[in-house]
Motif scaffolding. Sequence first.
Motif, short mmCIF file in Angstrom:
data_model
loop_
_atom_site.label_atom_id
_atom_site.label_comp_id
_atom_site.label_asym_id
_atom_site.label_seq_id
_atom_site.Cartn_x
_atom_site.Cartn_y
_atom_site.Cartn_z
N VAL A 39 -52.35 15.35 107.20
CA VAL A 39 -51.03 15.33 107.83
C VAL A 39 -50.13 16.22 106.98
O VAL A 39 -49.98 15.99 105.78
N THR A 40 -49.57 17.24 107.57
CA THR A 40 -48.76 18.18 106.80
C THR A 40 -47.27 17.87 106.93
O THR A 40 -46.83 17.21 107.88
N CYS A 41 -46.52 18.35 105.97
CA CYS A 41 -45.07 18.16 105.98
C CYS A 41 -44.44 18.83 107.19
O CYS A 41 -43.48 18.31 107.77
N GLU A 42 -44.99 19.97 107.59
CA GLU A 42 -44.45 20.69 108.75
C GLU A 42 -44.53 19.87 110.03
O GLU A 42 -43.66 19.97 110.89
N GLU A 43 -45.59 19.06 110.17
CA GLU A 43 -45.73 18.23 111.35
C GLU A 43 -44.70 17.10 111.39
O GLU A 43 -44.25 16.71 112.45
N MET A 44 -44.32 16.61 110.22
CA MET A 44 -43.38 15.49 110.17
C MET A 44 -41.92 15.94 110.19
O MET A 44 -41.09 15.30 110.79
N ARG A 45 -41.63 17.04 109.49
CA ARG A 45 -40.25 17.53 109.41
C ARG A 45 -40.23 19.03 109.66
O ARG A 45 -40.32 19.84 108.75
N SER A 46 -40.10 19.39 110.92
CA SER A 46 -40.07 20.82 111.27
C SER A 46 -38.71 21.44 110.97
O SER A 46 -38.58 22.66 110.99
#
Length: 114
Positions: free
Chosen positions: A55-62
Amino acid sequence: MTLLDFINSISVEDQKQFALKCGTTIGYMRKAISKGQLFNAKVCIEIEKNSNGAVTCEEMRSDIDWSFLRKESANKPCTAIIPIERRTHERRQQDRRVGYRRKKYRRVFDRRQS
């Protein structure tokens, strides 16, 4: 992979451990996912670390420019390598100053009590 998919793919006990490692609870994670709340950046980073990049940071907070932060950290020179002799000398000097201050304050404090 989304965070919900990742959480559902591991056992209940692993979910609790995962949430604790990320600095939150599994209940809060599920509530935030269902309500569409945003995790703070620190929790996002911990989730990416503890999920081993699933799970990447980009998926959670774009809304955060993670690529800029990743590029900056890759180009930053390593400053953690300090010669041992220099570090121990600096530490010794610092310990001497702190010890001196502690003794000085202790004397002042002892005088006030009497």
